[in-house]
Design a protein around this motif. Structure first.
Motif, short mmCIF file in Angstrom:
data_model
loop_
_atom_site.label_atom_id
_atom_site.label_comp_id
_atom_site.label_asym_id
_atom_site.label_seq_id
_atom_site.Cartn_x
_atom_site.Cartn_y
_atom_site.Cartn_z
N SER A 186 14.63 42.33 -13.44
CA SER A 186 13.55 43.61 -13.28
C SER A 186 14.51 44.66 -13.54
O SER A 186 15.84 44.26 -13.57
CB SER A 186 13.87 42.87 -11.15
OG SER A 186 13.71 44.35 -10.85
N GLU A 188 13.93 48.43 -15.29
CA GLU A 188 12.51 49.45 -14.92
C GLU A 188 12.65 50.25 -15.71
O GLU A 188 14.02 50.68 -16.63
CB GLU A 188 13.09 50.44 -13.59
CG GLU A 188 11.67 51.97 -14.10
CD GLU A 188 11.31 52.75 -12.40
OE1 GLU A 188 10.80 53.63 -12.36
OE2 GLU A 188 13.18 52.80 -11.78
N MET A 190 11.28 53.78 -18.88
CA MET A 190 10.67 55.19 -19.44
C MET A 190 10.51 55.26 -19.98
O MET A 190 10.83 55.01 -21.44
CB MET A 190 11.92 55.64 -18.51
CG MET A 190 10.84 57.17 -17.77
SD MET A 190 11.97 58.79 -17.51
CE MET A 190 13.23 58.95 -18.91
N SER A 204 7.12 55.56 -16.07
CA SER A 204 8.66 54.70 -15.54
C SER A 204 7.49 53.39 -15.30
O SER A 204 6.71 53.16 -14.16
CB SER A 204 9.16 54.91 -14.86
OG SER A 204 9.65 54.91 -13.99
N ALA A 205 7.97 51.80 -15.24
CA ALA A 205 7.77 50.52 -14.87
C ALA A 205 8.27 50.11 -14.10
O ALA A 205 9.30 50.08 -15.98
CB ALA A 205 6.49 50.61 -15.43
N ARG A 206 8.12 49.31 -13.51
CA ARG A 206 9.10 48.36 -13.16
C ARG A 206 8.27 46.69 -13.22
O ARG A 206 7.22 46.85 -14.01
CB ARG A 206 9.72 48.32 -11.83
CG ARG A 206 10.85 49.21 -11.42
CD ARG A 206 10.76 49.16 -9.46
NE ARG A 206 11.26 50.34 -9.90
CZ ARG A 206 12.21 50.18 -8.76
NH1 ARG A 206 11.44 49.36 -7.40
NH2 ARG A 206 12.38 51.07 -7.64
N ALA A 213 7.92 45.65 -19.08
CA ALA A 213 7.94 47.21 -17.98
C ALA A 213 7.60 48.38 -19.89
O ALA A 213 7.21 49.11 -19.00
CB ALA A 213 9.30 47.29 -18.29
N ALA A 217 4.52 50.77 -19.17
CA ALA A 217 5.03 52.14 -18.44
C ALA A 217 4.35 52.85 -19.72
O ALA A 217 4.01 54.07 -19.75
CB ALA A 217 6.50 52.37 -18.90
N ARG A 249 15.76 53.24 -20.25
CA ARG A 249 16.32 52.33 -19.23
C ARG A 249 16.48 52.98 -18.10
O ARG A 249 17.68 53.66 -17.96
CB ARG A 249 17.14 50.82 -18.97
CG ARG A 249 17.76 50.25 -17.78
CD ARG A 249 18.43 49.32 -17.92
NE ARG A 249 19.50 49.51 -18.31
CZ ARG A 249 21.05 49.37 -17.55
NH1 ARG A 249 20.44 48.45 -16.58
NH2 ARG A 249 22.42 49.15 -18.02
N PHE A 251 17.69 53.12 -13.77
CA PHE A 251 18.59 51.45 -12.71
C PHE A 251 19.45 52.87 -11.63
O PHE A 251 20.13 54.07 -11.96
CB PHE A 251 19.32 51.36 -13.54
CG PHE A 251 20.60 51.62 -14.01
CD1 PHE A 251 21.71 51.68 -13.77
CD2 PHE A 251 20.65 51.58 -15.45
CE1 PHE A 251 22.44 52.02 -14.41
CE2 PHE A 251 21.34 52.40 -16.05
CZ PHE A 251 22.70 52.03 -15.43
N GLU A 277 13.88 56.19 -1.84
CA GLU A 277 12.78 54.40 -0.97
C GLU A 277 12.37 55.24 -0.33
O GLU A 277 12.88 55.27 0.28
CB GLU A 277 13.35 53.66 -1.43
CG GLU A 277 12.02 52.37 -2.39
CD GLU A 277 12.72 50.99 -2.62
OE1 GLU A 277 12.62 49.85 -3.30
OE2 GLU A 277 14.36 51.28 -1.81
N TRP A 282 8.44 54.89 -4.64
CA TRP A 282 9.71 55.52 -5.65
C TRP A 282 9.69 56.81 -6.17
O TRP A 282 9.23 56.47 -8.00
CB TRP A 282 10.45 54.25 -6.55
CG TRP A 282 11.53 54.18 -7.71
CD1 TRP A 282 11.15 54.32 -9.02
CD2 TRP A 282 12.30 54.33 -7.18
NE1 TRP A 282 12.44 53.94 -9.55
CE2 TRP A 282 13.35 54.70 -8.33
CE3 TRP A 282 13.63 54.28 -5.95
CZ2 TRP A 282 14.22 54.90 -8.32
CZ3 TRP A 282 14.44 54.24 -5.62
CH2 TRP A 282 15.99 54.29 -7.05
#
Length: 346
Positions: A186, A188, A190, A204-206, A213, A217, A249, A251, A277, A282
Motif C-alpha cells: 500500500s 501513495e 505523488m 497523488s494517488a494511493r 499508484a 497519479a 512518495r 506517507f 483524514e 484525505w
C-alpha cells in the motif's frame, strides 16, 4: 508419639505452602493486570497484533503485552542497545529485522540536542527506515518501513515515464516494471510539476503497488491540468518542456493522539507537512508548502489546510477528524528541457 507429632506439623505446612502459592499466583496476575491497565489508553488499540516491539525511554513499557504484541526492553539486548547509542539507523533496522522485532515503542517525549538513535526516537524525530504510527505524550510507536528501495536510476526512470504519460502516451503493461515496483504494498505516489522553484500542480494517488499508484497519479494530474488549462497558461503538452516532472512518495508519520498546540508544534520537524483524514477524505499540505507560510508552525499549517478544504480553522480538536504528520520522499526527477516562463500555481 513423635511420628504423630510430625504429621500434625506437616498439615499446617502443606496448607501454608498452598496458601503461599495461591497468594503468589494472585500477586503475579494482579501485577500483570496492573501493568496492563496503567499503559496509556491510546495504545490499547494501536498496539494490537504488532508482533514484538522494542521499548526504549523512561516509560516502562517492557513486559506490557497487548493482544498479539510483546514489548521487550532494550536494556536486555546489549547489541541493540549499543546500536541505539550510535547513529547507524540502517544497522539498527537490520538488527531488529534479524531478531524479528517489528518496531520501537519510545517515550515519553524528550527532545535533546544529541543525535543518537535513542535520542531521535524519544524526541519523536523523523527516521529513514522507520515511520511513526502513533504520536502521544506518553509514547511514539515506530514501525519498520518495508517500502522498496528506489535507487537514483530507477527514480529517474519513474519520472521519465510520468513525463511520457503526461505527453499523452498510453500506460505500459505492469509487467514491464521491475518486480519490486509491482509487489503488493500500500503506497501513495505523488506527481508534481515544477517551474523553476515553484510547484505548479501536484496530484497523488494511493495504490496497491508503486507502479499502479504512479500511473493513476500521473493521469489524475493530467486531467486536473486540462480542467484548469486557461488558468495554468495553456495546454499541458505545450508547457511540459518548461516543467520539471517529479515523482514523490507520501506517507503518514504519526497520528496525533493529543491536540494541544504546544505538544503538536513540538513534535513537528522541518521534514513534516500536515495532513488529516475525515471519513473518506484525505487532505494534506506538503512540507515545502508549510515552510513557505508566514507562520510555519504545525498548528498554523493545520489552520491553513482546514480553511483551504472548507473546514473550520479550529478543527484540530474534532474527534471525527484524524490529524497526521506527513512525510514526502522524492524518488526521481525528469528535468525541464526549456527554461520556464509561467508563474501561476495551484
Amino acid at each position: 508419639m513423635k511420628e504423630s507429632r510430625k504429621k500434625s506439623v506437616a498439615g499446617p505446612v502443606v496448607v501454608g505452602a498452598l496458601l503461599f502459592g495461591v497468594v503468589l499466583i494472585v500477586g503475579v496476575f494482579f501485577g500483570l493486570w496492573w501493568r496492563r491497565v496503567t499503559a496509556p489508553p491510546e495504545l490499547n488499540a494501536v498496539l494490537k497484533n504488532r508482533g514484538t516491539l522494542l521499548a526504549i525511554g523512561e516509560k516502562d513499557f517492557a513486559g506490557w503485552n497487548a493482544d498479539g504484541t510483546i514489548t521487550l526492553s532494550e536494556k536486555d539486548n546489549d547489541f541493540v542497545s549499543r546500536l541505539l547509542s550510535g547513529e547507524d539507523e540502517e544497522a539498527l533496522a537490520q538488527a531488529l529485522l534479524d531478531q524479528r522485532i517489528t518496531g520501537v515503542l519510545a517515550g515519553p517525549l524528550q527532545k535533546t540536542e544529541q543525535q543518537t538513535l535513542r535520542d531521535r526516537f524519544v524526541g519523536y524525530a523523523p527516521m529513514q527506515f522507520f515511520h511513526a504510527e502513533l504520536i502521544s505524550k506518553d509514547a511514539a510507536l515506530y514501525l519498520l518501513s518495508y517500502f522498496p528501495k528506489v535507487d537514483e536510476v530507477t527514480g529517474e526512470a519513474l519520472a521519465t515515464l510520468a513525463r511520457r504519460l503526461l505527453e499523452g502516451e498510453s500506460p505500459p503493461p505492469l509487467q514491464t516494471f521491475p518486480e519490486t515496483l509491482r509487489d503488493a504494498t500500500s503506497v501513495e505516489i505523488m506527481v508534481l510539476l515544477r517551474d523553476g522553484t515553484t510547484a505548479r500542480l501536484w496530484r497523488s494517488a494511493r495504490g496497491s503497488s508503486v507502479a499502479r499508484a504512479l500511473i493513476t497519479a500521473t493521469l489524475v494530474a493530467a486531467d486536473r491540468w486540462k480542467e484548469r488549462e486557461n488558468a495554468m497558461g495553456g495546454a499541458l503538452t505545450d508547457k511540459l518542456e518548461e516543467l520539471d516532472v517529479e515523482v514523490w512518495r507520501l506517507f503518514p508519520d504519526g497520528y496525533l493522539e493529543e491536540r494541544d498546540a504546544e505538544f503538536v508544534n513540538s513534535v513537528f520537524y522541518e521534514e513534516h507537512g500536515v495532513a488529516y483524514e475525515k471519513k473518506t477524505s484525505w487532505r494534506y499540505m506538503l512540507p515545502e508548502s508549510r515552510e513557505k507560510l508566514a507562520d510555519s508552525s504545525a498548528t498554523a499549517a493545520f489552520k491553513e489546510l482546514f480553511e483551504s478544504s472548507g473546514q473550520s480553522p479550529n478543527s484540530l480538536d474534532r474527534r471525527d477528524l484524524r490529524p497526521y504528520r506527513l512525510r514526502a520522499e522524492r524518488l526521481g526527477t525528469s528535468e525541464a528541457l526549456l527554461p520556464g516562463s509561467i508563474n501561476s500555481t495551484e
